[in-house]
Design a protein around this motif. Structure first.
Motif, short mmCIF file in Angstrom:
data_model
loop_
_atom_site.label_atom_id
_atom_site.label_comp_id
_atom_site.label_asym_id
_atom_site.label_seq_id
_atom_site.Cartn_x
_atom_site.Cartn_y
_atom_site.Cartn_z
N GLY A 133 0.70 -1.22 0.00
CA GLY A 133 0.00 0.06 -0.08
C GLY A 133 0.96 1.26 0.06
O GLY A 133 1.56 1.54 0.97
N ILE A 134 0.80 2.19 -1.02
CA ILE A 134 1.25 3.41 -1.19
C ILE A 134 0.42 4.29 -1.91
O ILE A 134 -0.15 3.93 -2.98
N GLY A 135 0.26 5.56 -1.19
CA GLY A 135 -0.72 6.49 -1.93
C GLY A 135 -1.15 7.64 -0.84
O GLY A 135 -1.19 7.36 0.51
N GLU A 136 -1.60 8.60 -1.35
CA GLU A 136 -2.16 9.96 -0.43
C GLU A 136 -3.60 9.62 0.13
O GLU A 136 -3.95 9.82 1.01
N THR A 137 -4.37 8.92 -0.80
CA THR A 137 -5.78 8.77 -0.31
C THR A 137 -6.11 7.03 -0.02
O THR A 137 -5.14 6.35 -0.85
N ASP A 138 -7.11 6.81 0.47
CA ASP A 138 -7.51 5.43 0.64
C ASP A 138 -7.75 4.63 -0.57
O ASP A 138 -6.95 3.53 -0.62
N GLU A 139 -8.18 5.17 -1.56
CA GLU A 139 -8.39 4.43 -2.97
C GLU A 139 -7.31 4.27 -3.68
O GLU A 139 -6.98 3.19 -3.86
N GLU A 140 -6.18 5.34 -3.71
CA GLU A 140 -5.08 5.11 -4.24
C GLU A 140 -4.12 4.37 -3.62
O GLU A 140 -3.51 3.11 -4.24
N TYR A 141 -4.21 4.12 -2.21
CA TYR A 141 -3.51 3.19 -1.25
C TYR A 141 -3.76 1.72 -1.40
O TYR A 141 -3.09 0.95 -1.62
N LEU A 142 -5.22 1.35 -1.74
CA LEU A 142 -5.75 0.07 -1.90
C LEU A 142 -5.51 -0.45 -3.40
O LEU A 142 -5.22 -1.34 -3.77
N THR A 143 -5.61 0.49 -4.32
CA THR A 143 -5.42 0.34 -5.90
C THR A 143 -3.79 -0.21 -6.01
O THR A 143 -3.55 -1.05 -6.50
N THR A 144 -3.01 0.72 -5.33
CA THR A 144 -1.42 0.55 -5.37
C THR A 144 -1.27 -0.83 -4.70
O THR A 144 -0.44 -1.67 -5.50
N ALA A 145 -1.86 -1.11 -3.82
CA ALA A 145 -1.48 -2.26 -2.84
C ALA A 145 -1.65 -3.47 -3.87
O ALA A 145 -0.96 -4.66 -3.97
N LYS A 146 -2.90 -3.55 -4.59
CA LYS A 146 -3.23 -4.77 -5.53
C LYS A 146 -2.41 -4.73 -6.44
O LYS A 146 -2.27 -5.77 -7.10
N LYS A 147 -2.18 -3.66 -7.15
CA LYS A 147 -1.08 -3.57 -8.43
C LYS A 147 0.33 -4.24 -8.02
O LYS A 147 0.72 -4.91 -8.89
N ARG A 148 0.83 -3.85 -6.89
CA ARG A 148 2.10 -4.16 -6.52
C ARG A 148 2.05 -5.75 -6.22
O ARG A 148 3.13 -6.47 -6.75
N ALA A 149 1.14 -6.04 -5.53
CA ALA A 149 0.67 -7.59 -5.13
C ALA A 149 0.92 -8.45 -6.36
O ALA A 149 1.52 -9.40 -6.55
N ALA A 150 -0.07 -7.88 -7.32
CA ALA A 150 0.23 -8.71 -8.55
C ALA A 150 1.31 -8.71 -9.39
O ALA A 150 1.52 -9.79 -10.16
N ALA A 151 2.19 -7.60 -9.45
CA ALA A 151 3.22 -7.52 -9.86
C ALA A 151 4.25 -8.60 -9.37
O ALA A 151 5.01 -9.37 -10.26
N ILE A 152 4.36 -8.39 -8.17
CA ILE A 152 5.13 -9.48 -7.29
C ILE A 152 4.78 -11.07 -7.77
O ILE A 152 5.74 -11.77 -8.07
N PHE A 153 3.43 -11.17 -7.68
CA PHE A 153 2.69 -12.68 -8.00
C PHE A 153 3.49 -13.00 -9.30
O PHE A 153 3.79 -14.05 -9.55
N ASN A 154 3.37 -12.21 -10.34
CA ASN A 154 3.79 -12.28 -11.78
C ASN A 154 5.26 -12.70 -11.74
O ASN A 154 5.52 -13.63 -12.70
N ILE A 155 5.97 -12.07 -11.10
CA ILE A 155 7.58 -12.31 -10.99
C ILE A 155 7.85 -13.83 -10.37
O ILE A 155 8.57 -14.62 -10.87
N LEU A 156 7.25 -14.01 -9.30
CA LEU A 156 7.31 -15.29 -8.58
C LEU A 156 6.70 -16.51 -9.39
O LEU A 156 7.51 -17.74 -9.24
N PHE A 157 5.80 -16.25 -9.84
CA PHE A 157 4.92 -17.55 -10.28
C PHE A 157 4.74 -17.31 -11.99
O PHE A 157 3.50 -17.65 -12.44
N GLU A 158 5.66 -17.27 -12.88
CA GLU A 158 5.63 -17.31 -14.12
C GLU A 158 4.91 -18.63 -14.70
O GLU A 158 4.19 -18.51 -15.69
#
Length: 212
Positions: A32-57
């Protein structure tokens, strides 16, 4: 059978939080990174998906979660408490049976050690439900549910190829535990931009020690 698979289906394997601090070759990433709750949550999901894609090709091989069976004290006679217990047990059974019906699985019964964040006095059994993933398993949905802090057990994602377990604990971050120091060394630079700054020094120390 893969080494990490054999380890997970053993009663001797507890895998308790905090996973990052309890394992030598582990990484901790910020979500979670962001100035608003919405930005924080959206960023958290994007970063988690990116990490997942790196680990689970090659996709998820197995996922597991703990099922706690508790000894409820109905002598309290409190309607609110009783309704809470009924709701909790319904959700627990729906969650566990839903996955067990869908996927080939193994149940590791009676893991006796209880994590520090649990009230050991009320728990009479701890089981681990280990499911073999296939195309029906949507890992991103499971990750997002954890980020949204839905009231379900934490699902841990496993890669047999990369000898690792990926755990999103909530919208703040996630832990990746490796059981092969060579894999740890390979993925360290690939995940570096996601590292939690607070634990950078410890992760650097682990990376240096993995060279030996």
């Amino acid at each position: 059978m893969h080494d990490i698979e054999q380890m997970i289906i053993s009663r001797d394997f507890s895998y308790d939080a905090p996973h990052f601090y309890n394992n030598d070759f582990a990484l901790r990433c910020e979500l979670g990174i962001g100035e608003t709750d919405e930005e924080y949550l959206t960023t958290a999901k994007k970063r988690a998906a990116a990490i997942f894609n790196i680990l689970f090709e090659n996709g998820v091989d197995m996922f597991f979660f703990d099922d706690y069976i508790q000894d409820w004290d109905f002598d309290m006679g409190d309607t609110v408490y009783i309704n809470h217990v009924i709701s909790y047990e319904k959700n627990r059974l729906r969650f566990c049976l839903g996955y067990q019906k869908k996927f080939k699985h193994k149940v590791v019964r009676d893991i006796h050690d209880i994590p520090d964040d649990r009230d050991a006095d009320t728990i009479i059994r701890r089981n681990r439900i280990c499911c073999y993933a296939d195309k029906k398993f949507n890992a991103i949905d499971a990750i997002n549910a954890q980020i949204d802090r839905q009231d379900n057990p934490t699902i841990h994602l496993v890669s047999f190829v990369n000898n690792c377990i990926f755990t999103v604990y909530d919208d703040r971050g996630c832990d990746i535990v490796f059981y092969d120091k060579n894999k740890f060394r390979i993925f360290y630079p690939l995940l570096q931009k996601y590292f939690l700054e607070y634990d950078l020094d410890l992760m650097r120390q682990r990376f240096e020690s993995s060279k030996n």
